[in-house]
Design a protein around this motif. Structure first.
Motif, short mmCIF file in Angstrom:
data_model
loop_
_atom_site.label_atom_id
_atom_site.label_comp_id
_atom_site.label_asym_id
_atom_site.label_seq_id
_atom_site.Cartn_x
_atom_site.Cartn_y
_atom_site.Cartn_z
N LYS A 158 0.81 -1.22 0.00
CA LYS A 158 0.00 0.00 0.00
C LYS A 158 0.84 1.28 0.00
CE LYS A 158 -4.28 -1.82 1.34
NZ LYS A 158 -5.51 -1.66 2.08
N GLY A 159 2.15 1.12 -0.12
CA GLY A 159 3.03 2.29 -0.27
C GLY A 159 3.43 2.98 1.02
N TYR A 160 3.14 2.36 2.19
CA TYR A 160 3.55 3.01 3.45
C TYR A 160 5.05 2.86 3.70
CZ TYR A 160 -1.40 3.38 4.67
OH TYR A 160 -2.72 3.69 4.69
N LEU A 168 4.03 11.52 7.40
CA LEU A 168 4.10 11.08 8.80
C LEU A 168 2.79 11.20 9.57
CD1 LEU A 168 7.64 12.33 9.93
CD2 LEU A 168 6.97 10.05 9.18
N GLU A 169 2.00 12.26 9.27
CA GLU A 169 0.77 12.49 10.04
C GLU A 169 -0.44 11.73 9.47
OE1 GLU A 169 0.40 13.89 12.94
OE2 GLU A 169 2.54 14.37 13.02
N GLU A 170 -0.22 11.01 8.37
CA GLU A 170 -1.32 10.28 7.72
C GLU A 170 -1.73 9.04 8.53
OE1 GLU A 170 -1.28 8.12 3.64
OE2 GLU A 170 -0.44 10.12 3.34
N LEU A 183 4.88 3.85 12.64
CA LEU A 183 5.33 2.56 12.06
C LEU A 183 6.77 2.26 12.49
CD1 LEU A 183 3.79 2.79 8.48
CD2 LEU A 183 3.01 1.39 10.41
N PRO A 184 7.06 0.97 12.66
CA PRO A 184 8.40 0.62 13.15
C PRO A 184 9.47 0.90 12.10
CG PRO A 184 6.95 -1.31 13.06
CD PRO A 184 6.20 -0.19 12.45
N GLU A 399 6.30 14.38 21.75
CA GLU A 399 6.28 14.34 20.29
C GLU A 399 7.07 15.46 19.66
OE1 GLU A 399 3.14 12.27 18.27
OE2 GLU A 399 1.80 13.01 19.84
N ASN A 400 7.12 16.60 20.36
CA ASN A 400 7.84 17.72 19.77
C ASN A 400 9.33 17.52 19.92
OD1 ASN A 400 5.35 18.78 19.18
ND2 ASN A 400 5.22 19.84 21.14
N LYS A 401 10.06 18.51 19.43
CA LYS A 401 11.52 18.43 19.50
C LYS A 401 11.96 18.20 20.96
CE LYS A 401 15.38 21.12 17.74
NZ LYS A 401 16.10 21.62 18.90
N LEU A 402 12.99 17.39 21.11
CA LEU A 402 13.49 17.12 22.47
C LEU A 402 14.21 18.39 22.95
CD1 LEU A 402 13.75 14.96 24.64
CD2 LEU A 402 15.89 14.28 23.59
N GLU A 403 13.49 19.15 23.74
CA GLU A 403 14.01 20.47 24.14
C GLU A 403 13.64 20.69 25.60
OE1 GLU A 403 13.46 24.57 24.90
OE2 GLU A 403 11.71 23.40 24.30
N ARG A 404 14.51 21.37 26.37
CA ARG A 404 14.33 21.45 27.83
C ARG A 404 12.97 22.02 28.25
NH1 ARG A 404 19.85 24.50 28.90
NH2 ARG A 404 20.40 23.24 27.12
N GLY A 405 12.49 23.05 27.51
CA GLY A 405 11.20 23.67 27.86
C GLY A 405 10.05 22.67 27.70
#
Ligand code: UDP
Length: 466
Positions: A158-160, A168-170, A183-184, A399-405
């Protein structure tokens, strides 16, 4: 009860782990569970990462010499290493089985009922076929991720695959609630190697006499139901293995756990500590390490951080940490090389587990009712994290960037925010179900009973073959 205990008496089981911490531990735990049913246990293993026989005087251990040297093993990633094992262990295992089966001719020796292999060791199926020994598989990961692995050919069709950044958000329509980003993947010099390994071990699982799972029906019923439809072999979800209280259960750790952290935990307030560990394989960059360190420091929560030597790429251990980092926290942070994780998660001071979502860590957290901060890296971890955050709702994904805040925010969310209460209730509910499933009449209790019956009924044709 005594009769029940003896059901396996007079039958030998041969088990083989894949030589990684997250695989060795559940296999040895399974061996102990089956030993408690009366079976004699023989463990065959690679010399690399070999288990410590002195911790299991009631088992017989047999190293497969010549199969794989420490030097060979240290040079490659886990996928490549598994490929090598699947090739290099064939002859040593055949030699071992031939000797073992010929000694069966002695009247008083115990016959081999079956071979139980880690699912990744797909080569064992044809070896067992050749010797006429039935083979059961132990899958050390969860059923939900296995279902995704079993769908690899469909996902490719299926093209994944290969995963594209733009998608990525599909949603992955065939596998709700996964998105393409869940997906792994496995970062390897040969991206195709992971895909091939997975397809191969799934195919060989289908030829086995059954699959044993370190999970429980109530946790993964929908994946298990689907797998029962798609695979024609019996499924035995008899976990969580580490919650069986059995004599002879000793540490399966390849590294020595630092017990001093328990004394430190004893001094912390109830449910105040964030326990951080990314398991036995995940590596991070120096920049990521520093963001984690400052995020933890700025969160104002006490933290216990298990950092395995070699976790930070390019460093032996903690060299990038600014000097006096811990001193400046006035005892609020504690770092060890390796923690006694099950004991830590059980400790009343622990309020959250920042994990890479390896299956064992995920299950251990669920079983102790500890909410998770999920930061998956590769393989099945992303799927486990998705289930923890979106299906069981027992954690939150970073999920967001690995950032201290961001780190500070997520720690507050899991420990103190409005969502925290709901997450805690959900995980306590799963913890209770984990306790119940092992009790008499519970799902895992009953599946273990059928597994023992199945092993006793398996027809080994070893005497004919050799
Ligand atoms: N573990 C431990 N101490 C640590 C870190 C990990 O005892 O400091 C144990 C943990 O309890 C789990 C295993 O190592 O049983 C890690 O397995 P998992 O499947 O979570 O991850 P992997 O290491 O395979 O990526």
């Amino acid at each position: 009860m005594e009769v029940e205990k003896q059901r396996g008496k007079g039958h030998k089981l041969v088990l083989m782990p894949s030589p990684f911490q997250g695989h060795i531990t559940p296999l040895l735990q399974l061996a102990n569970i089956l030993y408690s049913k009366g079976f004699s246990i023989t463990i065959v293993h690679t010399v690399f990462n070999s288990p410590d026989p002195s911790s299991y005087p009631h088992f017989t251990f047999h190293p497969l010499h010549g199969a794989l040297s420490e030097t060979e093993a240290s040079k490659v990633d886990a996928v490549h290493l598994t490929d090598i094992i699947n090739i290099k262990c064939v002859q040593p295992l055949k030699k071992f089985l031939a000797t073992l089966l010929s000694s069966q001719d002695d009247d008083d020796s115990v016959p081999v009922s079956c071979f139980i292999a880690d699912a990744a060791l797909y080569f064992t199926q044809s070896v067992c076929d050749e010797f006429g020994i039935p083979r059961l598989v132990l899958r050390t990961g969860g059923a939900s991720s296995f279902l995704v692995f079993a769908s690899f050919p469909l996902l490719r069709e299926k093209g994944y695959f290969p995963v594209q950044e733009s998608r990525l958000e599909e949603a992955v329509v065939d596998l709700p609630p996964l998105k393409v980003k869940d997906l792994p993947v496995f970062q390897s010099k040969e991206p195709e190697a992971f895909y091939k390994l997975v397809c191969r071990f799934i195919d060989e699982c289908k030829k086995s006499s059954g699959i044993i799972w370190n999970t429980y029906e109530e946790l993964e019923s929908s994946a298990l139901t689907k797998l029962r439809q798609d695979f024609s072999v019996p499924m035995y979800p008899i976990g969580p293995f580490h919650k069986y209280s059995l004599p002879g259960s000793t540490s399966t750790s390849l590294l020595t756990p630092d017990q001093s952290c328990i004394t430190w935990l004893d001094k912390q307030e109830h449910k105040s500590v964030v326990y951080v560990s990314f398991g036995s394989i995940v590596a991070i960059s120096e920049a990521e390490f520093l963001e984690i360190a400052w995020g933890l420091a700025n969160s104002n929560q006490p933290f216990l951080w298990a950092i395995r030597p070699g976790t930070i790429r390019g460093s032996e251990w903690l060299e990038p940490l600014p000097s006096e980092f811990l001193e400046n926290l006035g005892g609020r942070g504690y770092i060890v090389k390796w923690a006694p994780q099950e004991q830590v998660l059980k400790h009343p001071a622990v309020g959250a587990f920042w994990t890479h979502n390896g299956w064992n860590s995920t299950l251990e957290s669920v079983c102790e009712g500890v909410p998770m901060i999920c930061m998956p890296s590769f393989g099945d971890q992303k799927i486990n994290a998705k289930y923890a955050s979106d299906v069981w709702k027992v954690g939150v994904q970073l999920e967001n960037k690995l950032e201290r805040g961001e780190i500070e925010k997520i720690i507050r969310k899991v420990m103190l925010g409005d969502e925290a209460k709901e997450i805690r209730e959900n995980v306590m509910n799963l913890k209770e179900k984990a306790n119940l499933c092992l009790k008499e009449g519970g799902s895992s209790y009953c599946f273990l009973d059928s597994l023992v019956s199945e092993i006793l009924s398996l027809k080994s044709s070893t005497s004919k073959a050799h």
